[in-house]
Enzyme design. Structure first.
Site, PDB file in Angstrom:
ATOM      1  CB  SER A   1      -1.093  -0.138   1.241  1.00  0.00           C
ATOM      2  OG  SER A   1      -1.420  -1.204   1.622  1.00  0.00           O
TER       3      SER A   1
ATOM      4  CG  HIS B   1      -1.658  -0.200  -4.352  1.00  0.00           C
ATOM      5  ND1 HIS B   1      -2.287   0.722  -3.980  1.00  0.00           N
ATOM      6  CD2 HIS B   1      -1.916  -1.201  -3.315  1.00  0.00           C
ATOM      7  CE1 HIS B   1      -2.660   0.948  -2.742  1.00  0.00           C
ATOM      8  NE2 HIS B   1      -2.686  -0.468  -2.188  1.00  0.00           N
TER       9      HIS B   1
ATOM     10  CD  GLU C   1      -2.310   3.699  -6.417  1.00  0.00           C
ATOM     11  OE1 GLU C   1      -3.152   5.006  -5.887  1.00  0.00           O
ATOM     12  OE2 GLU C   1      -1.652   3.529  -5.627  1.00  0.00           O
TER      13      GLU C   1
ATOM     14  CG  ASN D   1      -3.414   3.518   0.382  1.00  0.00           C
ATOM     15  OD1 ASN D   1      -4.705   3.702   0.565  1.00  0.00           O
ATOM     16  ND2 ASN D   1      -2.545   2.469   0.174  1.00  0.00           N
TER      17      ASN D   1
HETATM   18  N1  3HC Z   1     -17.099 -10.201  -4.449  1.00  0.00           N
HETATM   19  C1  3HC Z   1     -18.352 -10.386  -4.972  1.00  0.00           C
HETATM   20  N2  3HC Z   1     -19.281  -9.950  -4.482  1.00  0.00           N
HETATM   21  C2  3HC Z   1     -19.073  -8.841  -3.387  1.00  0.00           C
HETATM   22  C3  3HC Z   1     -17.900  -8.629  -2.770  1.00  0.00           C
HETATM   23  C4  3HC Z   1     -16.894  -9.386  -3.227  1.00  0.00           C
HETATM   24  N3  3HC Z   1     -15.473  -9.376  -2.782  1.00  0.00           N
HETATM   25  N4  3HC Z   1     -18.020  -7.768  -1.739  1.00  0.00           N
HETATM   26  C5  3HC Z   1     -19.311  -7.421  -1.685  1.00  0.00           C
HETATM   27  N5  3HC Z   1     -19.924  -7.907  -2.618  1.00  0.00           N
HETATM   28  C6  3HC Z   1     -21.273  -7.926  -2.931  1.00  0.00           C
HETATM   29  C7  3HC Z   1     -22.226  -7.827  -1.677  1.00  0.00           C
HETATM   30  O1  3HC Z   1     -22.398  -8.945  -0.858  1.00  0.00           O
HETATM   31  C8  3HC Z   1     -23.513  -7.175  -2.413  1.00  0.00           C
HETATM   32  O2  3HC Z   1     -24.266  -8.410  -3.009  1.00  0.00           O
HETATM   33  P1  3HC Z   1     -25.805  -8.399  -2.551  1.00  0.00           P
HETATM   34  O3  3HC Z   1     -26.294  -7.313  -3.391  1.00  0.00           O
HETATM   35  O4  3HC Z   1     -26.029  -9.566  -2.827  1.00  0.00           O
HETATM   36  O5  3HC Z   1     -26.058  -8.151  -1.087  1.00  0.00           O
HETATM   37  C9  3HC Z   1     -22.918  -6.298  -3.605  1.00  0.00           C
HETATM   38  O6  3HC Z   1     -21.528  -6.811  -3.786  1.00  0.00           O
HETATM   39  C10 3HC Z   1     -22.995  -4.868  -3.551  1.00  0.00           C
HETATM   40  O7  3HC Z   1     -22.393  -4.403  -2.316  1.00  0.00           O
HETATM   41  P2  3HC Z   1     -23.173  -3.385  -1.189  1.00  0.00           P
HETATM   42  O8  3HC Z   1     -24.620  -3.585  -1.120  1.00  0.00           O
HETATM   43  O9  3HC Z   1     -22.290  -3.418   0.042  1.00  0.00           O
HETATM   44  O10 3HC Z   1     -23.240  -2.239  -2.174  1.00  0.00           O
HETATM   45  P3  3HC Z   1     -21.922  -1.247  -2.745  1.00  0.00           P
HETATM   46  O11 3HC Z   1     -22.786  -0.729  -3.984  1.00  0.00           O
HETATM   47  O12 3HC Z   1     -21.668   0.017  -1.856  1.00  0.00           O
HETATM   48  O13 3HC Z   1     -20.756  -1.931  -3.201  1.00  0.00           O
HETATM   49  C11 3HC Z   1     -18.475  -1.758  -2.559  1.00  0.00           C
HETATM   50  C12 3HC Z   1     -19.814  -2.257  -2.362  1.00  0.00           C
HETATM   51  C13 3HC Z   1     -17.944  -2.094  -4.007  1.00  0.00           C
HETATM   52  C14 3HC Z   1     -17.511  -2.328  -1.762  1.00  0.00           C
HETATM   53  C15 3HC Z   1     -18.423  -0.271  -2.293  1.00  0.00           C
HETATM   54  O14 3HC Z   1     -19.173  -0.170  -1.132  1.00  0.00           O
HETATM   55  C16 3HC Z   1     -17.083   0.439  -2.407  1.00  0.00           C
HETATM   56  O15 3HC Z   1     -16.776   0.731  -3.542  1.00  0.00           O
HETATM   57  N6  3HC Z   1     -16.696   0.926  -1.292  1.00  0.00           N
HETATM   58  C17 3HC Z   1     -15.372   1.732  -1.249  1.00  0.00           C
HETATM   59  C18 3HC Z   1     -14.349   0.689  -1.236  1.00  0.00           C
HETATM   60  C19 3HC Z   1     -13.004   1.216  -1.048  1.00  0.00           C
HETATM   61  O16 3HC Z   1     -12.903   2.666  -1.067  1.00  0.00           O
HETATM   62  N7  3HC Z   1     -11.817   0.572  -1.454  1.00  0.00           N
HETATM   63  C20 3HC Z   1     -10.595   1.163  -1.472  1.00  0.00           C
HETATM   64  C21 3HC Z   1      -9.841   1.181   0.070  1.00  0.00           C
HETATM   65  S1  3HC Z   1      -8.172   1.398   0.158  1.00  0.00           S
HETATM   66  C22 3HC Z   1      -7.280   0.119  -0.530  1.00  0.00           C
HETATM   67  O17 3HC Z   1      -7.937  -0.850  -0.537  1.00  0.00           O
HETATM   68  C23 3HC Z   1      -5.921   0.227  -0.613  1.00  0.00           C
HETATM   69  C24 3HC Z   1      -5.167  -0.494   0.362  1.00  0.00           C
HETATM   70  O18 3HC Z   1      -3.882  -0.298   0.113  1.00  0.00           O
HETATM   71  C25 3HC Z   1      -5.194   0.173   1.834  1.00  0.00           C
END
Ligand code: 3HC
Length: 382
Positions: free
Chosen positions: A120, A141, A153, A192
């Protein structure tokens, strides 16, 4: 060189997701971890994720079976790396451990094999230095969850060859993801550098009694247009991940984040977020849980401080030629699900108000982390 066989080291939140999406793109994948029980858990998560995709009609049941057949798991490092074309490391964020691992596999993996790190924040050039293949070493990343987030990235180190960069970019495209080049090996890369400081700013607001956790989260979601609240997202990503990334980033560059002790407190209590059942919020352990937030809660908090810090760090990236404005906007939209660009949000709030907020924070905290970037000052003048 054609990439056919991919090895993923580490089977945690990121490792299992990277293994899964690589197998979905048709690669033969080996996933390696230090204990069989971690691999069993990872395969359980992959099955859960694939079943969700079947449920949604994105893949068929037959496709799910052939994807699973393309993933092999092992605890044997030699076995894992000896036939790989590309090795992606997703082990814990510990520089010493990563260097030891890369040094070890450098003598086992074939000479053509490309090494990539999913770190990260840690410096790619330093990690590459543990091997004799610095030209075939790169940062790739992913974002959590890799199965759903479109951004990847790509970060070349000082000696990464153009050929390696091209292979990394083509690999990302073959996953049907969007590669964004991070031109410099800076602390936090692109996303990040914005995400991690946001967690701390929100935590400062909490600590200073400006608003409650749910109000801040609701405003982050409904007023700024992120899909999750910032505390919800920190819990989902892992407080351990946020804490370690903070430490590394802060050690490299004091201007990147203003660490709030709340994060360290949670980390030291083992409250890692969803994975441990408690972080900022409490969770029923082991499930994919979301926090229900309301518009009414959002109305009770003005997230201008969060926006100001985010757009200031975004400006720093542009001023320092780490990425262009379009790529920064795209990265936040595809890597964090932000609805519209951060500069669009700042424009609507007014750059003068953003700059005043930053100056106020700088003066009250006597911390030049809040010093407005030259690009923002010019936007106010312009
Ligand atoms: N695989 C398949 N399906 C998945 C899943 C996965 N890994 N994770 C969640 N789902 C499913 C859920 O179970 C849900 O299914 P359902 O409709 O049957 O209930 C569906 O996807 C939609 O999920 P949500 O209802 O929670 O709805 P969202 O529209 O909010 O989508 C999300 C979920 C894509 C995770 C969205 O909330 C999102 O984009 N969140 C932000 C994530 C983010 O910012 N990530 C970056 C963090 S920083 C990082 O990672 C860097 C590291 O270096 C620290």
């Amino acid at each position: 060189m054609a990439i056919e066989r991919i090895t993923v080291l580490g089977s945690g939140i990121m490792g299992h997701g990277i293994a899964q999406i690589s197998a979905m793109a048709g690669y033969k994948v080996v996933m390696r971890d230090i204990e069989q029980q971690f691999l069993d858990k990872a395969m359980e998560r992959i099955r859960w994720s694939l079943s969700k995709l079947v449920e949604k009609g994105r893949i068929s049941g037959d496709e799910m079976n052939s994807i699973l057949e393309r993933i092999r798991v092992t605890v044997d490092m030699e076995e894992a790396v000896k036939n790989a074309d590309l090795i992606i490391e997703a082990i814990p964020e510990d520089m010493r451990l990563k260097k030891e691992t890369f040094e070890k596999i450098d003598s086992i993996a074939p000479s053509h094999t490309i090494f990539a790190s999913n770190t990260s924040t840690l410096p790619i050039t330093e990690m590459a230095g543990a091997t004799k293949r610095e030209d075939r070493f790169i940062g790739i990343h992913f974002f959590n969850p890799p199965q759903l987030m479109q951004l990847v990235e790509v970060i070349p180190g000082a000696r990464t060859s153009k050929g390696t960069l091209d292979i990394a970019i083509n690999y990302v495209k073959s996953l049907r993801k969007e590669p964004i080049l991070c031109r410099k090996d800076v602390a936090g890369f692109i996303v990040n550098r914005i995400f991690i400081p946001l967690v701390h700013e929100a935590a400062w607001e909490l600590k200073e009694g400006k608003a409650g956790m749910r109000e801040i989260d609701a405003a982050f979601k409904f007023k700024l247009g992120f899909p999750m609240g910032i505390f919800e997202l920190a819990d989902y990503t892992g407080i351990d991940v946020v804490y370690k990334a903070t430490k590394e980033m802060y050690a490299r560059d004091k201007k990147v984040v203003n660490p709030c002790p709340i994060v360290e407190d949670l980390y030291s209590k083992g409250d890692y977020g969803q994975k441990s059942g408690r972080g900022f919020y409490e969770y029923k352990q082991g499930s994919y849980a979301r926090i229900e937030l309301s518009m009414d809660e959002a109305e009770r908090y003005d997230p201008v401080r969060l926006l100001a810090v985010a757009v200031n760090n975004a400006s720093w990236l542009i001023s320092n030629d780490v990425a262009g404005k379009d790529d920064v906007e795209k990265a936040l939209m595809l890597g964090m699900g932000l609805k519209e660009g951060i500069f669009r949000l700042a424009e609507r709030t007014g750059y003068a108000r953003i700059v005043d907020t930053l100056k106020g924070l700088r003066d009250s905290s006597r911390n030049d982390f809040y010093e407005p970037d030259a690009l923002l000052l010019n936007l106010v003048k312009g």
